[in-house]
Design a protein around this motif. Structure first.
Motif, mmCIF file in Angstrom:
data_model
loop_
_atom_site.group_PDB
_atom_site.id
_atom_site.type_symbol
_atom_site.label_atom_id
_atom_site.label_comp_id
_atom_site.label_asym_id
_atom_site.label_seq_id
_atom_site.Cartn_x
_atom_site.Cartn_y
_atom_site.Cartn_z
ATOM 1 N N SER A 17 -1.168 3.742 5.630
ATOM 2 C CA SER A 17 -0.679 2.965 4.493
ATOM 3 C C SER A 17 0.712 2.386 4.709
ATOM 4 C CB SER A 17 -0.674 3.824 3.221
ATOM 5 O OG SER A 17 0.248 4.894 3.355
ATOM 6 N N HIS A 18 1.527 3.071 5.545
ATOM 7 C CA HIS A 18 2.900 2.571 5.772
ATOM 8 C C HIS A 18 3.399 2.994 7.155
ATOM 9 C CE1 HIS A 18 3.277 6.544 4.019
ATOM 10 N NE2 HIS A 18 4.592 6.569 4.067
ATOM 11 N N SER A 19 2.932 2.270 8.181
ATOM 12 C CA SER A 19 3.295 2.584 9.568
ATOM 13 C C SER A 19 3.437 1.300 10.378
ATOM 14 C CB SER A 19 2.206 3.436 10.219
ATOM 15 O OG SER A 19 2.163 4.729 9.646
ATOM 16 N N ALA A 73 5.363 -1.325 2.365
ATOM 17 C CA ALA A 73 6.816 -1.457 2.567
ATOM 18 C C ALA A 73 7.590 -0.140 2.517
ATOM 19 C CB ALA A 73 7.388 -2.418 1.527
ATOM 20 N N ASP A 74 7.085 0.859 1.771
ATOM 21 C CA ASP A 74 7.830 2.125 1.582
ATOM 22 C C ASP A 74 8.968 1.949 0.573
ATOM 23 O OD1 ASP A 74 7.989 4.814 2.034
ATOM 24 O OD2 ASP A 74 8.515 4.688 4.146
ATOM 25 N N PHE A 75 8.770 1.031 -0.372
ATOM 26 C CA PHE A 75 9.796 0.804 -1.400
ATOM 27 C C PHE A 75 10.065 2.074 -2.201
ATOM 28 C CE2 PHE A 75 8.558 -3.891 -1.434
ATOM 29 C CZ PHE A 75 9.731 -4.277 -0.800
ATOM 30 N N THR A 95 -0.616 14.811 5.522
ATOM 31 C CA THR A 95 0.672 15.513 5.654
ATOM 32 C C THR A 95 1.796 14.547 5.294
ATOM 33 O OG1 THR A 95 1.169 14.800 7.930
ATOM 34 C CG2 THR A 95 -0.177 16.797 7.673
ATOM 35 N N TRP A 96 2.989 15.124 5.111
ATOM 36 C CA TRP A 96 4.203 14.308 5.212
ATOM 37 C C TRP A 96 4.698 14.565 6.639
ATOM 38 C CZ3 TRP A 96 9.837 15.249 4.363
ATOM 39 C CH2 TRP A 96 10.548 14.041 4.306
ATOM 40 N N ASN A 97 5.981 14.808 6.875
ATOM 41 C CA ASN A 97 6.449 14.896 8.257
ATOM 42 C C ASN A 97 6.182 16.239 8.943
ATOM 43 O OD1 ASN A 97 7.424 12.275 8.369
ATOM 44 N ND2 ASN A 97 9.429 12.837 7.539
ATOM 45 N N THR A 125 0.783 -1.240 0.000
ATOM 46 C CA THR A 125 0.000 0.000 0.000
ATOM 47 C C THR A 125 0.814 1.289 0.000
ATOM 48 O OG1 THR A 125 -0.265 -0.319 2.394
ATOM 49 C CG2 THR A 125 -2.086 -0.982 0.988
ATOM 50 N N HIS A 126 2.140 1.178 -0.166
ATOM 51 C CA HIS A 126 2.900 2.429 -0.321
ATOM 52 C C HIS A 126 4.252 2.221 -0.976
ATOM 53 C CE1 HIS A 126 3.756 6.669 0.558
ATOM 54 N NE2 HIS A 126 5.012 6.260 0.599
ATOM 55 N N CYS A 127 4.483 2.943 -2.063
ATOM 56 C CA CYS A 127 5.829 3.050 -2.626
ATOM 57 C C CYS A 127 5.998 4.440 -3.216
ATOM 58 C CB CYS A 127 6.092 1.979 -3.687
ATOM 59 S SG CYS A 127 5.318 2.328 -5.278
ATOM 60 N N LYS A 182 8.613 8.177 16.121
ATOM 61 C CA LYS A 182 7.391 8.983 15.933
ATOM 62 C C LYS A 182 6.542 8.553 14.744
ATOM 63 C CE LYS A 182 8.520 13.478 17.923
ATOM 64 N NZ LYS A 182 8.575 14.913 17.643
ATOM 65 N N ARG A 183 7.177 7.952 13.731
ATOM 66 C CA ARG A 183 6.434 7.528 12.543
ATOM 67 C C ARG A 183 5.605 6.269 12.781
ATOM 68 N NH1 ARG A 183 4.607 6.854 9.228
ATOM 69 N NH2 ARG A 183 5.568 6.261 7.274
ATOM 70 N N ASN A 184 5.831 5.624 13.914
ATOM 71 C CA ASN A 184 5.087 4.400 14.198
ATOM 72 C C ASN A 184 3.809 4.689 14.981
ATOM 73 O OD1 ASN A 184 6.929 2.797 12.853
ATOM 74 N ND2 ASN A 184 8.174 2.425 14.682
ATOM 75 N N SER A 194 -0.883 7.788 8.102
ATOM 76 C CA SER A 194 0.576 7.673 8.217
ATOM 77 C C SER A 194 1.165 9.083 8.112
ATOM 78 C CB SER A 194 1.154 6.798 7.100
ATOM 79 O OG SER A 194 0.883 5.437 7.336
ATOM 80 N N HIS A 195 2.156 9.376 8.908
ATOM 81 C CA HIS A 195 2.845 10.684 8.954
ATOM 82 C C HIS A 195 2.148 11.723 9.829
ATOM 83 C CE1 HIS A 195 6.250 10.117 6.198
ATOM 84 N NE2 HIS A 195 5.444 9.414 5.440
ATOM 85 N N LEU A 196 0.904 11.499 10.260
ATOM 86 C CA LEU A 196 0.255 12.486 11.131
ATOM 87 C C LEU A 196 0.848 12.421 12.532
ATOM 88 C CD1 LEU A 196 -3.589 12.202 10.432
ATOM 89 C CD2 LEU A 196 -1.992 13.957 9.607
ATOM 90 N N ILE A 245 -2.000 9.983 -2.806
ATOM 91 C CA ILE A 245 -1.205 11.201 -2.651
ATOM 92 C C ILE A 245 -0.639 11.201 -1.238
ATOM 93 C CG2 ILE A 245 -1.285 13.738 -2.528
ATOM 94 C CD1 ILE A 245 -3.542 13.667 -4.612
ATOM 95 N N GLU A 246 0.628 11.603 -1.123
ATOM 96 C CA GLU A 246 1.272 11.705 0.191
ATOM 97 C C GLU A 246 1.699 13.157 0.393
ATOM 98 O OE1 GLU A 246 5.038 9.641 0.548
ATOM 99 O OE2 GLU A 246 4.655 9.234 2.666
ATOM 100 N N GLY A 247 0.856 13.920 1.092
ATOM 101 C CA GLY A 247 1.151 15.333 1.339
ATOM 102 C C GLY A 247 0.025 16.237 0.889
#
Ligand SMILES: [Zn+2]
Length: 304
Positions: free
Chosen positions: A185-187, A254-256, A126-128, A7-9, A196-198, A164-166, A100-102
């Motif tokens: 999607s990737h946490s 996975a965040d590939f 958001t992103w970070n 669910t995320h690359c 913090k990302r977890n 993810s990222h919030l 979309i990421e962000g």
């Protein structure tokens, strides 16, 4: 042979920035690597790097264009629903979904309608860092007034809210507003690796109680705080989430192509199968493995 959904690359960004494509590049996700499986589904993120902040929407549209160019070149099925994914699987065609990421790419509520029409099925607000919608893991903001409207409009348009990222404050704000199944999607698990990302146990349990979805992120820094990891580290996160009742919630995110290192033996989407081979050897049930590999994402997307 197995079926996998991820669910995320960030492969689209790499293709735009480095050249090449899914059919010819040296990426973690390629057509050749996807062909390793009986069926493979990939959610492709349009990641809005902060360097594109002043032209976030333009960058996002360019990434969406690349998504359609690559999926056409590779004869992938562009999926707008879980039904589309199942149809693609029946026809042995690899499946692609757009995210979309962000939230910087969202200038108005009208943009959500545009992205929906273009096939975007999930958006990480958001992103970070903080933006006009919500607060990222390195910021302090909560969900803004505009952010609340964004979440409500996403609910109406059946675009999944990706948490993810919030930061935690924004996560819980989203939970107050949203009426749809949340997705991270990737946490991975904060109680296994305090990054913090977890997701904390409380956050994960909330997603479970709402029949949502969490894709395990395999970036070593999120798995164990170092740049070296292996499949055992991934399993520790899976085990923790299973202990919290996550059998119907977890998948792979996975965040590939978005990270600077990967666990030993998991350096591409073709290797994810080896994680399940190891789980099989360790005695995990076939049912649980199938749910994690693709079943839970099927369930998540069944009504979008
Ligand atoms: Zn990310």
């Amino acid at each position: 042979m197995v079926i996998i959904a991820d669910t995320h690359c960030d492969t689209l960004c790499r293709i735009l920035d480095e050249g090449g494509g899914l059919a010819e590049g040296e990426f973690n996700v390629t057509l050749e690597k996807m062909a390793w499986y009986e069926h493979y589904t990939q959610v492709f993120a349009c990641f809005i790097d902060p360097i594109y902040k002043s032209n976030a929407k333009g960058r996002c549209i360019r990434l969406i264009e690349e998504f359609y160019r690559q999926t056409a070149l590779c004869n992938m099925a562009v999926c707008r629903s879980g039904k589309d994914i199942i149809e693609a699987r029946k026809n042995h065609i690899p499946a692609a979904m757009l995210s979309i990421e962000g939230g910087e790419a969202i200038e108005s509520l009208g943009d959500l309608e545009l992205y929906s029409r273009l096939g975007v099925k999930m958006i990480a607000l958001t992103w970070n860092y903080d933006n006009h919608i919500a607060g990222g893991v390195f910021g302090n903001a909560g969900l803004s007034r505009f952010g609340r409207d964004v979440v409500r409009r996403m609910n109406e348009l059946h675009i999944a809210v990706d948490v993810s990222h919030l930061n935690e404050r924004s996560f819980w704000d989203v939970m107050e507003v949203t009426n749809a199944r949340p997705i991270a999607s990737h946490s991975s698990s904060f109680s296994v690796c305090a990054h913090k990302r977890n997701l904390t146990d409380e956050q994960f349990s909330e997603i479970v109680s709402r029949s949502g979805y969490v894709g395990i992120n395999i970036y070593p820094v999120f798995l164990n705080g170092t740049k070296n990891a292996d499949t055992d580290d991934v399993l520790r996160h899976i085990d923790r989430f299973l202990e919290l009742g996550g059998e119907d919630t977890i998948g792979i995110g996975a965040d590939f192509d978005g990270v600077d290192c990967l666990p030993e033996g998991l350096c591409g989407c073709d290797r994810i199968g080896s994680l399940f081979e190891k789980m099989d050897r360790l005695g995990y049930s076939k049912t649980v493995m199938e749910k994690i590999a693709y079943g839970n994402f099927d369930r998540m997307t069944a009504n979008i």
